[in-house]
Design a protein around this motif. Sequence first.
Motif, PDB file in Angstrom:
ATOM      1  N   SER A 239       2.995  -4.896  -2.260  1.00 53.02           N
ATOM      2  CA  SER A 239       3.055  -3.625  -2.016  1.00 53.02           C
ATOM      3  C   SER A 239       1.717  -2.867  -2.494  1.00 53.02           C
ATOM      4  O   SER A 239       1.452  -2.066  -1.614  1.00 53.02           O
ATOM      5  N   MET A 240       0.975  -3.627  -3.403  1.00 52.32           N
ATOM      6  CA  MET A 240      -0.220  -2.753  -3.656  1.00 52.32           C
ATOM      7  C   MET A 240      -1.131  -2.955  -2.480  1.00 52.32           C
ATOM      8  O   MET A 240      -1.980  -1.961  -1.955  1.00 52.32           O
ATOM      9  N   ASP A 242      -0.385  -2.948   0.667  1.00 46.94           N
ATOM     10  CA  ASP A 242      -0.009  -2.233   1.783  1.00 46.94           C
ATOM     11  C   ASP A 242      -0.244  -0.892   1.560  1.00 46.94           C
ATOM     12  O   ASP A 242      -0.977   0.099   2.266  1.00 46.94           O
ATOM     13  N   GLN A 243      -0.310  -0.338  -0.024  1.00 39.53           N
ATOM     14  CA  GLN A 243      -0.637   0.975  -0.172  1.00 39.53           C
ATOM     15  C   GLN A 243      -2.195   1.147   0.035  1.00 39.53           C
ATOM     16  O   GLN A 243      -2.933   2.075   0.479  1.00 39.53           O
ATOM     17  N   MET A 247      -5.255   3.753   2.178  1.00 38.42           N
ATOM     18  CA  MET A 247      -5.889   4.703   1.295  1.00 38.42           C
ATOM     19  C   MET A 247      -7.386   4.675   1.836  1.00 38.42           C
ATOM     20  O   MET A 247      -7.866   3.728   2.314  1.00 38.42           O
ATOM     21  N   MET A 253      -4.104   5.496  -6.994  1.00 38.27           N
ATOM     22  CA  MET A 253      -2.685   4.871  -6.907  1.00 38.27           C
ATOM     23  C   MET A 253      -1.897   5.735  -7.935  1.00 38.27           C
ATOM     24  O   MET A 253      -2.456   6.560  -8.924  1.00 38.27           O
TER      25      MET A 253
END
Length: 312
Positions: A239-240, A242-243, A247, A253
Amino acid sequence: MAIIRTARSASRAALMALALAAGIGWHGPALAQTKIAALVNGTPILSSEVSERQGFIRLTKRKTISTRQALDSLVDEQLLLQEAKKRGLTISEADVDERFTAIATNMKLSTDQLGQALAQGGASSRTFKSNIRNQLIQRKLLPALVKAKSAVSEQQIAAAMMERKQKGESRSYRFVLQQMVFVVPAGSSPAYAAQRKNEAEAFRKRVNSCEAAVAGARGMRDVAAKPQVIRLSAQLSSSMRDQMGGMSPGQTMPVQQSESGMEFVVLCDKKDAPDDSALRNEIQNELAGKASEDEGDRLLADLKKKALIQYR
Protein backbone atom coordinates in the motif's frame (compact mmCIF):
# COMPACT_ATOMS: atom_id res chain seq x y z
CA MET A 1 -6.21 -25.83 4.80
CA ALA A 2 -2.95 -23.91 5.02
CA ILE A 3 -2.22 -24.60 8.69
CA ILE A 4 1.50 -23.83 8.68
CA ARG A 5 2.36 -20.17 8.43
CA THR A 6 5.23 -17.95 9.51
CA ALA A 7 4.60 -17.49 13.21
CA ARG A 8 3.54 -14.03 14.27
CA SER A 9 3.20 -12.47 17.69
CA ALA A 10 -0.23 -11.28 18.84
CA SER A 11 -1.32 -8.34 16.68
CA ARG A 12 -1.98 -4.84 17.98
CA ALA A 13 -5.67 -5.29 17.07
CA ALA A 14 -5.79 -8.53 19.09
CA LEU A 15 -4.22 -6.85 22.11
CA MET A 16 -6.63 -3.93 21.87
CA ALA A 17 -9.56 -6.34 21.66
CA LEU A 18 -8.41 -8.11 24.79
CA ALA A 19 -7.89 -4.83 26.61
CA LEU A 20 -11.38 -3.74 25.55
CA ALA A 21 -12.83 -6.98 26.88
CA ALA A 22 -11.10 -6.36 30.20
CA GLY A 23 -12.41 -2.81 30.35
CA ILE A 24 -16.07 -3.42 29.57
CA GLY A 25 -16.44 -6.63 31.53
CA TRP A 26 -18.25 -8.46 28.77
CA HIS A 27 -18.82 -12.10 29.56
CA GLY A 28 -19.07 -14.80 26.95
CA PRO A 29 -21.69 -17.52 27.13
CA ALA A 30 -21.40 -20.06 29.92
CA LEU A 31 -19.70 -23.26 28.85
CA ALA A 32 -21.79 -26.38 28.60
CA GLN A 33 -20.80 -29.55 30.45
CA THR A 34 -17.39 -30.64 29.21
CA LYS A 35 -17.16 -33.76 27.11
CA ILE A 36 -14.76 -35.27 24.60
CA ALA A 37 -15.33 -33.73 21.17
CA ALA A 38 -12.70 -35.76 19.31
CA LEU A 39 -9.78 -38.15 19.77
CA VAL A 40 -6.61 -37.60 17.73
CA ASN A 41 -4.49 -40.75 17.88
CA GLY A 42 -5.92 -41.29 21.34
CA THR A 43 -5.39 -37.71 22.56
CA PRO A 44 -8.70 -36.10 23.55
CA ILE A 45 -9.93 -32.67 22.50
CA LEU A 46 -12.57 -31.40 24.91
CA SER A 47 -15.74 -29.51 24.06
CA SER A 48 -14.61 -26.75 26.44
CA GLU A 49 -11.46 -26.31 24.33
CA VAL A 50 -13.63 -25.96 21.24
CA SER A 51 -15.81 -23.30 22.87
CA GLU A 52 -12.76 -21.43 24.11
CA ARG A 53 -11.17 -21.53 20.65
CA GLN A 54 -14.34 -19.94 19.22
CA GLY A 55 -14.18 -17.25 21.91
CA PHE A 56 -10.48 -16.64 21.26
CA ILE A 57 -11.00 -16.18 17.51
CA ARG A 58 -14.02 -13.94 18.10
CA LEU A 59 -12.05 -11.81 20.57
CA THR A 60 -8.72 -11.49 18.75
CA LYS A 61 -9.78 -11.61 15.10
CA ARG A 62 -13.25 -10.10 15.40
CA LYS A 63 -14.89 -12.90 13.45
CA THR A 64 -17.08 -15.90 14.25
CA ILE A 65 -16.21 -19.49 13.38
CA SER A 66 -18.45 -22.54 13.66
CA THR A 67 -18.01 -25.29 16.23
CA ARG A 68 -16.73 -27.62 13.50
CA GLN A 69 -14.21 -25.06 12.25
CA ALA A 70 -12.88 -24.59 15.77
CA LEU A 71 -12.68 -28.35 16.28
CA ASP A 72 -10.90 -28.87 12.95
CA SER A 73 -8.30 -26.24 13.82
CA LEU A 74 -7.63 -28.00 17.15
CA VAL A 75 -7.32 -31.35 15.37
CA ASP A 76 -4.81 -29.85 12.92
CA GLU A 77 -2.79 -28.36 15.76
CA GLN A 78 -2.76 -31.64 17.64
CA LEU A 79 -1.49 -33.49 14.56
CA LEU A 80 1.33 -30.97 14.15
CA LEU A 81 2.24 -31.14 17.82
CA GLN A 82 2.38 -34.91 17.67
CA GLU A 83 4.55 -34.79 14.55
CA ALA A 84 6.87 -32.24 16.14
CA LYS A 85 7.23 -34.50 19.18
CA LYS A 86 8.20 -37.41 16.93
CA ARG A 87 10.92 -35.22 15.42
CA GLY A 88 12.18 -34.31 18.87
CA LEU A 89 10.90 -30.73 18.65
CA THR A 90 9.38 -29.57 21.92
CA ILE A 91 8.45 -26.28 23.56
CA SER A 92 8.90 -25.88 27.31
CA GLU A 93 6.20 -24.44 29.55
CA ALA A 94 8.73 -21.79 30.57
CA ASP A 95 8.99 -20.60 26.94
CA VAL A 96 5.20 -20.36 26.65
CA ASP A 97 4.84 -18.59 30.01
CA GLU A 98 7.58 -16.12 29.07
CA ARG A 99 5.79 -15.17 25.85
CA PHE A 100 2.42 -14.95 27.66
CA THR A 101 3.94 -12.64 30.28
CA ALA A 102 5.55 -10.48 27.57
CA ILE A 103 2.17 -10.02 25.85
CA ALA A 104 0.52 -9.09 29.17
CA THR A 105 3.31 -6.60 29.89
CA ASN A 106 2.90 -5.05 26.43
CA MET A 107 -0.76 -4.50 27.26
CA LYS A 108 0.21 -3.02 30.67
CA LEU A 109 -1.63 -5.86 32.42
CA SER A 110 -0.59 -8.53 34.88
CA THR A 111 -0.88 -12.14 33.72
CA ASP A 112 -3.90 -12.53 36.01
CA GLN A 113 -5.58 -9.50 34.44
CA LEU A 114 -4.89 -10.85 30.96
CA GLY A 115 -6.42 -14.16 31.99
CA GLN A 116 -9.50 -12.35 33.27
CA ALA A 117 -9.83 -10.41 30.00
CA LEU A 118 -9.66 -13.66 28.07
CA ALA A 119 -12.23 -15.33 30.33
CA GLN A 120 -14.60 -12.36 29.99
CA GLY A 121 -14.33 -12.71 26.21
CA GLY A 122 -15.25 -16.42 26.27
CA ALA A 123 -11.67 -17.70 25.96
CA SER A 124 -9.01 -18.54 28.59
CA SER A 125 -5.31 -18.35 29.40
CA ARG A 126 -5.13 -22.01 28.39
CA THR A 127 -6.39 -21.18 24.90
CA PHE A 128 -3.98 -18.29 24.46
CA LYS A 129 -1.04 -20.39 25.68
CA SER A 130 -2.07 -23.19 23.33
CA ASN A 131 -1.96 -20.69 20.46
CA ILE A 132 1.48 -19.47 21.58
CA ARG A 133 2.78 -23.04 21.85
CA ASN A 134 1.51 -23.86 18.36
CA GLN A 135 3.25 -20.80 16.89
CA LEU A 136 6.53 -21.64 18.62
CA ILE A 137 6.31 -25.25 17.41
CA GLN A 138 5.72 -24.04 13.86
CA ARG A 139 8.87 -21.93 14.05
CA LYS A 140 10.83 -25.06 14.85
CA LEU A 141 8.91 -27.33 12.51
CA LEU A 142 9.10 -25.18 9.37
CA PRO A 143 12.90 -25.32 8.96
CA ALA A 144 12.70 -29.07 9.48
CA LEU A 145 10.14 -29.37 6.68
CA VAL A 146 11.67 -27.42 3.83
CA LYS A 147 14.54 -25.10 3.01
CA ALA A 148 12.16 -22.99 0.98
CA LYS A 149 14.51 -20.27 -0.18
CA SER A 150 17.00 -22.69 -1.71
CA ALA A 151 14.13 -24.70 -3.17
CA VAL A 152 12.98 -21.82 -5.38
CA SER A 153 14.54 -22.19 -8.83
CA GLU A 154 16.03 -19.41 -10.91
CA GLN A 155 13.53 -20.30 -13.65
CA GLN A 156 10.62 -19.64 -11.25
CA ILE A 157 12.08 -16.30 -10.18
CA ALA A 158 12.76 -15.22 -13.78
CA ALA A 159 9.23 -16.17 -14.86
CA ALA A 160 7.67 -14.22 -11.99
CA MET A 161 9.83 -11.17 -12.73
CA MET A 162 8.84 -11.28 -16.39
CA GLU A 163 5.16 -11.45 -15.43
CA ARG A 164 5.55 -8.40 -13.19
CA LYS A 165 7.23 -6.46 -15.99
CA GLN A 166 4.52 -7.37 -18.49
CA LYS A 167 1.89 -6.08 -16.06
CA GLY A 168 3.85 -2.88 -15.53
CA GLU A 169 4.33 -3.63 -11.83
CA SER A 170 8.10 -3.89 -11.88
CA ARG A 171 9.10 -0.20 -11.85
CA SER A 172 11.23 0.34 -8.80
CA TYR A 173 12.17 3.57 -7.06
CA ARG A 174 14.74 4.76 -4.56
CA PHE A 175 12.93 6.93 -2.00
CA VAL A 176 14.44 9.35 0.52
CA LEU A 177 11.96 9.76 3.38
CA GLN A 178 11.64 12.16 6.30
CA GLN A 179 9.50 11.09 9.26
CA MET A 180 7.91 13.79 11.45
CA VAL A 181 6.59 12.94 14.93
CA PHE A 182 4.17 14.92 17.08
CA VAL A 183 4.88 13.27 20.43
CA VAL A 184 1.95 11.97 22.50
CA PRO A 185 3.17 10.72 25.91
CA ALA A 186 1.96 7.32 27.09
CA GLY A 187 -1.19 7.61 29.19
CA SER A 188 -2.40 10.78 27.47
CA SER A 189 -6.14 11.31 27.21
CA PRO A 190 -7.98 10.61 23.94
CA ALA A 191 -8.79 14.32 23.76
CA TYR A 192 -5.10 15.25 23.88
CA ALA A 193 -4.25 12.62 21.25
CA ALA A 194 -6.98 14.03 19.00
CA GLN A 195 -5.61 17.54 19.53
CA ARG A 196 -2.11 16.42 18.53
CA LYS A 197 -3.48 14.71 15.45
CA ASN A 198 -5.17 17.95 14.39
CA GLU A 199 -1.91 19.84 14.97
CA ALA A 200 0.05 17.28 12.92
CA GLU A 201 -2.49 17.44 10.10
CA ALA A 202 -2.44 21.25 10.03
CA PHE A 203 1.37 21.25 9.93
CA ARG A 204 1.44 18.56 7.23
CA LYS A 205 -0.73 20.68 4.95
CA ARG A 206 1.81 23.51 5.15
CA VAL A 207 4.78 21.29 4.29
CA ASN A 208 6.10 21.40 0.72
CA SER A 209 9.62 20.01 1.25
CA CYS A 210 11.66 18.05 3.77
CA GLU A 211 13.74 21.16 4.51
CA ALA A 212 10.59 23.12 5.33
CA ALA A 213 9.31 20.31 7.57
CA VAL A 214 12.54 20.12 9.58
CA ALA A 215 12.83 23.90 9.86
CA GLY A 216 9.21 24.28 10.95
CA ALA A 217 9.55 21.59 13.61
CA ARG A 218 12.37 23.49 15.36
CA GLY A 219 9.98 26.09 16.67
CA MET A 220 7.29 23.67 17.81
CA ARG A 221 6.78 21.94 21.12
CA ASP A 222 7.31 18.16 21.29
CA VAL A 223 7.76 17.77 17.56
CA ALA A 224 10.68 15.68 16.28
CA ALA A 225 12.22 15.19 12.86
CA LYS A 226 13.75 11.72 12.64
CA PRO A 227 16.89 11.13 10.54
CA GLN A 228 16.16 10.70 6.85
CA VAL A 229 16.08 7.13 5.55
CA ILE A 230 16.48 5.58 2.10
CA ARG A 231 14.06 2.87 1.03
CA LEU A 232 13.66 0.90 -2.19
CA SER A 233 10.17 0.07 -3.48
CA ALA A 234 10.54 -3.59 -2.53
CA GLN A 235 11.26 -2.63 1.10
CA LEU A 236 7.88 -0.93 1.53
CA SER A 237 4.46 -2.43 2.12
CA SER A 238 2.39 -2.79 -1.04
CA SER A 239 0.00 0.00 0.00
CA MET A 240 2.80 2.42 0.87
CA ARG A 241 4.69 1.46 -2.30
CA ASP A 242 1.64 2.25 -4.43
CA GLN A 243 1.09 5.61 -2.70
CA MET A 244 4.75 6.63 -2.90
CA GLY A 245 4.92 5.62 -6.56
CA GLY A 246 2.37 8.29 -7.43
CA MET A 247 3.88 11.05 -5.28
CA SER A 248 6.38 13.81 -6.06
CA PRO A 249 9.14 15.14 -3.79
CA GLY A 250 7.73 17.47 -1.14
CA GLN A 251 4.41 15.65 -0.85
CA THR A 252 3.37 13.90 2.34
CA MET A 253 1.67 10.73 3.52
CA PRO A 254 -1.45 10.96 5.76
CA VAL A 255 -1.01 11.32 9.53
CA GLN A 256 -0.89 7.97 11.34
CA GLN A 257 -0.89 7.14 15.04
CA SER A 258 2.09 5.19 16.39
CA GLU A 259 3.51 4.29 19.80
CA SER A 260 5.39 7.63 19.81
CA GLY A 261 2.46 9.81 18.81
CA MET A 262 1.11 11.20 15.56
CA GLU A 263 3.41 10.74 12.59
CA PHE A 264 3.58 11.50 8.92
CA VAL A 265 6.20 10.93 6.21
CA VAL A 266 7.53 13.50 3.76
CA LEU A 267 8.93 12.34 0.41
CA CYS A 268 12.28 14.12 0.05
CA ASP A 269 13.54 12.51 -3.15
CA LYS A 270 12.45 9.85 -5.62
CA LYS A 271 14.55 8.28 -8.37
CA ASP A 272 14.28 5.25 -10.59
CA ALA A 273 16.15 2.23 -9.24
CA PRO A 274 17.06 0.15 -12.30
CA ASP A 275 18.70 -2.54 -10.18
CA ASP A 276 16.39 -5.60 -10.17
CA SER A 277 17.97 -7.10 -7.04
CA ALA A 278 15.31 -5.73 -4.68
CA LEU A 279 12.49 -7.00 -6.92
CA ARG A 280 14.24 -10.33 -7.30
CA ASN A 281 14.61 -10.70 -3.53
CA GLU A 282 10.95 -9.79 -2.99
CA ILE A 283 9.78 -12.38 -5.50
CA GLN A 284 12.10 -15.03 -4.11
CA ASN A 285 10.72 -14.46 -0.61
CA GLU A 286 7.12 -14.63 -1.90
CA LEU A 287 7.79 -17.89 -3.73
CA ALA A 288 9.65 -19.28 -0.72
CA GLY A 289 6.70 -18.46 1.54
CA LYS A 290 4.31 -20.17 -0.86
CA ALA A 291 6.61 -23.21 -1.01
CA SER A 292 6.60 -23.41 2.79
CA GLU A 293 2.80 -23.23 2.91
CA ASP A 294 2.45 -25.89 0.23
CA GLU A 295 4.87 -28.19 2.03
CA GLY A 296 3.00 -27.64 5.30
CA ASP A 297 -0.30 -28.44 3.63
CA ARG A 298 1.16 -31.63 2.16
CA LEU A 299 2.48 -32.68 5.56
CA LEU A 300 -0.87 -32.04 7.22
CA ALA A 301 -2.76 -33.95 4.53
CA ASP A 302 -0.36 -36.88 4.96
CA LEU A 303 -0.73 -36.82 8.75
CA LYS A 304 -4.52 -36.88 8.41
CA LYS A 305 -4.35 -39.94 6.16
CA LYS A 306 -2.28 -41.84 8.71
CA ALA A 307 -4.02 -40.58 11.85
CA LEU A 308 -6.89 -42.13 13.77
CA ILE A 309 -9.30 -39.23 14.25
CA GLN A 310 -12.55 -40.04 16.05
CA TYR A 311 -15.27 -37.37 16.27
CA ARG A 312 -17.76 -37.76 19.08
